[in-house]
Design a protein around this motif. Structure first.
Motif, PDB file in Angstrom:
ATOM      1  N   GLU A   1       0.985  -1.046  -0.226  1.00  0.00           N
ATOM      2  CA  GLU A   1      -0.117  -0.079  -0.144  1.00  0.00           C
ATOM      3  C   GLU A   1       0.828   1.084   0.019  1.00  0.00           C
ATOM      4  OE1 GLU A   1      -4.019  -1.137   1.940  1.00  0.00           O
ATOM      5  OE2 GLU A   1      -2.412  -0.914   3.575  1.00  0.00           O
ATOM      6  N   ALA A   2       1.708   1.260   0.851  1.00  0.00           N
ATOM      7  CA  ALA A   2       2.878   2.450   0.864  1.00  0.00           C
ATOM      8  C   ALA A   2       3.544   2.466  -0.623  1.00  0.00           C
ATOM      9  CB  ALA A   2       3.813   2.307   1.953  1.00  0.00           C
ATOM     10  N   GLU A   3       3.743   1.472  -1.468  1.00  0.00           N
ATOM     11  CA  GLU A   3       4.361   1.606  -2.656  1.00  0.00           C
ATOM     12  C   GLU A   3       3.417   2.300  -3.661  1.00  0.00           C
ATOM     13  OE1 GLU A   3       6.599   1.802  -6.067  1.00  0.00           O
ATOM     14  OE2 GLU A   3       7.228   1.729  -4.006  1.00  0.00           O
ATOM     15  N   LEU A   4       1.966   1.804  -3.324  1.00  0.00           N
ATOM     16  CA  LEU A   4       0.865   2.142  -4.168  1.00  0.00           C
ATOM     17  C   LEU A   4       0.745   3.910  -3.959  1.00  0.00           C
ATOM     18  CD1 LEU A   4      -1.439  -0.658  -4.120  1.00  0.00           C
ATOM     19  CD2 LEU A   4      -0.133   0.198  -6.212  1.00  0.00           C
ATOM     20  N   ALA A   5       0.917   4.291  -2.797  1.00  0.00           N
ATOM     21  CA  ALA A   5       0.621   5.510  -2.315  1.00  0.00           C
ATOM     22  C   ALA A   5       1.693   6.537  -2.958  1.00  0.00           C
ATOM     23  CB  ALA A   5       0.630   5.804  -0.782  1.00  0.00           C
ATOM     24  N   ARG A   6       2.998   5.899  -2.790  1.00  0.00           N
ATOM     25  CA  ARG A   6       3.992   6.708  -3.367  1.00  0.00           C
ATOM     26  C   ARG A   6       3.916   6.847  -4.910  1.00  0.00           C
ATOM     27  NH1 ARG A   6       8.221   6.094  -6.721  1.00  0.00           N
ATOM     28  NH2 ARG A   6       8.076   3.839  -6.954  1.00  0.00           N
ATOM     29  N   ARG A   7       3.220   6.075  -5.527  1.00  0.00           N
ATOM     30  CA  ARG A   7       3.233   5.989  -7.092  1.00  0.00           C
ATOM     31  C   ARG A   7       1.709   7.094  -7.415  1.00  0.00           C
ATOM     32  NH1 ARG A   7       3.748   0.117  -9.582  1.00  0.00           N
ATOM     33  NH2 ARG A   7       5.857  -0.618  -8.485  1.00  0.00           N
ATOM     34  N   GLU A   8       1.121   7.271  -6.456  1.00  0.00           N
ATOM     35  CA  GLU A   8      -0.238   8.011  -6.556  1.00  0.00           C
ATOM     36  C   GLU A   8       0.063   9.380  -7.247  1.00  0.00           C
ATOM     37  OE1 GLU A   8      -4.107   9.413  -4.262  1.00  0.00           O
ATOM     38  OE2 GLU A   8      -3.116   7.636  -3.467  1.00  0.00           O
ATOM     39  N   GLY A   9      -0.712   9.570  -8.423  1.00  0.00           N
ATOM     40  CA  GLY A   9      -0.509  10.711  -8.927  1.00  0.00           C
ATOM     41  C   GLY A   9       0.745  10.841 -10.118  1.00  0.00           C
ATOM     42  N   THR A  10       1.170   9.732 -10.307  1.00  0.00           N
ATOM     43  CA  THR A  10       2.404   9.652 -11.299  1.00  0.00           C
ATOM     44  C   THR A  10       1.813   8.992 -12.481  1.00  0.00           C
ATOM     45  OG1 THR A  10       4.048   9.516  -9.274  1.00  0.00           O
ATOM     46  CG2 THR A  10       4.608   8.921 -11.639  1.00  0.00           C
ATOM     47  N   SER A  11       2.102   9.417 -13.657  1.00  0.00           N
ATOM     48  CA  SER A  11       1.586   8.716 -14.872  1.00  0.00           C
ATOM     49  C   SER A  11       2.169   7.438 -14.764  1.00  0.00           C
ATOM     50  CB  SER A  11       1.965   9.446 -16.107  1.00  0.00           C
ATOM     51  OG  SER A  11       1.907   8.765 -17.217  1.00  0.00           O
ATOM     52  N   GLY A  12       1.413   6.159 -15.314  1.00  0.00           N
ATOM     53  CA  GLY A  12       1.924   5.032 -15.529  1.00  0.00           C
ATOM     54  C   GLY A  12       3.094   4.965 -16.284  1.00  0.00           C
ATOM     55  N   LEU A  13       2.921   5.679 -17.289  1.00  0.00           N
ATOM     56  CA  LEU A  13       3.946   5.515 -18.458  1.00  0.00           C
ATOM     57  C   LEU A  13       5.199   6.360 -17.669  1.00  0.00           C
ATOM     58  CD1 LEU A  13       1.917   6.645 -21.672  1.00  0.00           C
ATOM     59  CD2 LEU A  13       2.921   4.514 -21.008  1.00  0.00           C
ATOM     60  N   ALA A  14       5.066   7.281 -16.995  1.00  0.00           N
ATOM     61  CA  ALA A  14       6.303   8.077 -16.426  1.00  0.00           C
ATOM     62  C   ALA A  14       6.984   7.091 -15.448  1.00  0.00           C
ATOM     63  CB  ALA A  14       5.886   9.473 -15.756  1.00  0.00           C
ATOM     64  N   GLU A  15       6.170   6.430 -14.572  1.00  0.00           N
ATOM     65  CA  GLU A  15       6.815   5.504 -13.498  1.00  0.00           C
ATOM     66  C   GLU A  15       7.482   4.375 -14.146  1.00  0.00           C
ATOM     67  OE1 GLU A  15       7.125   2.480 -10.809  1.00  0.00           O
ATOM     68  OE2 GLU A  15       5.776   2.141 -12.497  1.00  0.00           O
ATOM     69  N   LYS A  16       6.810   3.997 -15.425  1.00  0.00           N
ATOM     70  CA  LYS A  16       7.489   2.645 -15.809  1.00  0.00           C
ATOM     71  C   LYS A  16       8.880   3.195 -16.593  1.00  0.00           C
ATOM     72  CE  LYS A  16       5.643  -1.290 -18.308  1.00  0.00           C
ATOM     73  NZ  LYS A  16       5.734  -2.291 -17.286  1.00  0.00           N
ATOM     74  N   ALA A  17       8.796   4.305 -17.153  1.00  0.00           N
ATOM     75  CA  ALA A  17      10.180   4.921 -17.815  1.00  0.00           C
ATOM     76  C   ALA A  17      11.040   5.135 -16.952  1.00  0.00           C
ATOM     77  CB  ALA A  17       9.898   6.064 -18.388  1.00  0.00           C
ATOM     78  N   ALA A  18      10.645   5.550 -15.450  1.00  0.00           N
ATOM     79  CA  ALA A  18      11.610   5.626 -14.452  1.00  0.00           C
ATOM     80  C   ALA A  18      12.271   4.569 -13.808  1.00  0.00           C
ATOM     81  CB  ALA A  18      11.140   6.353 -13.270  1.00  0.00           C
ATOM     82  N   ARG A  19      11.650   3.325 -14.019  1.00  0.00           N
ATOM     83  CA  ARG A  19      12.299   2.065 -13.624  1.00  0.00           C
ATOM     84  C   ARG A  19      13.297   1.395 -14.678  1.00  0.00           C
ATOM     85  NH1 ARG A  19       7.829  -2.027 -12.515  1.00  0.00           N
ATOM     86  NH2 ARG A  19       6.031  -0.381 -13.728  1.00  0.00           N
ATOM     87  N   GLY A  20      13.129   2.204 -15.828  1.00  0.00           N
ATOM     88  CA  GLY A  20      14.142   1.868 -17.013  1.00  0.00           C
ATOM     89  C   GLY A  20      13.899   0.564 -17.692  1.00  0.00           C
TER      90      GLY A  20
END
Length: 103
Positions: free
Chosen positions: A84-103
């Motif tokens: 849940e904390a990881e999901l909260a951290r990602r909240e408001g972040t575009s899925g595309l941007a989050e995926k790109a940040a993971r490389g």
């Protein structure tokens, strides 16, 4: 508490229990690898039901997937709160941007 939190608490309470006393204890006693394998099997079954379009069967398989995910997480000492904390951290972040940040 939500049903998932209740389930996670029950799973945690089974850690170290007699494997003959519960299915959860039996799975956990087999180790994280077996728990991961079982999660994978259930995920595949859910995928099959999603493709078939049987809503009732998909619902049942999804419940199995959630249970086995929580068991797998418990086997590696990852809590529902951690997820849940990881999901909260990602909240408001575009899925595309989050995926790109993971490389």
């Amino acid at each position: 508490m939500s049903t998932l939190h209740d389930l996670a608490a029950t799973i945690l309470s089974r850690k170290g229990a007699d494997p003959e006393s519960s299915w959860t204890a039996k799975l956990l006693a087999k180790g994280p690898e077996k728990c991961a394998e079982k999660f994978g099997e259930e995920a595949v079954e859910a995928i099959i039901e999603a493709v078939k379009g049987d809503r009732a069967r998909l619902t049942a398989e999804a419940a199995d997937v959630l249970y086995h995910l929580l068991v797998m997480l418990a086997a590696r000492d990852v809590t529902l709160a951690d997820v849940e904390a990881e999901l909260a951290r990602r909240e408001g972040t575009s899925g595309l941007a989050e995926k790109a940040a993971r490389g």
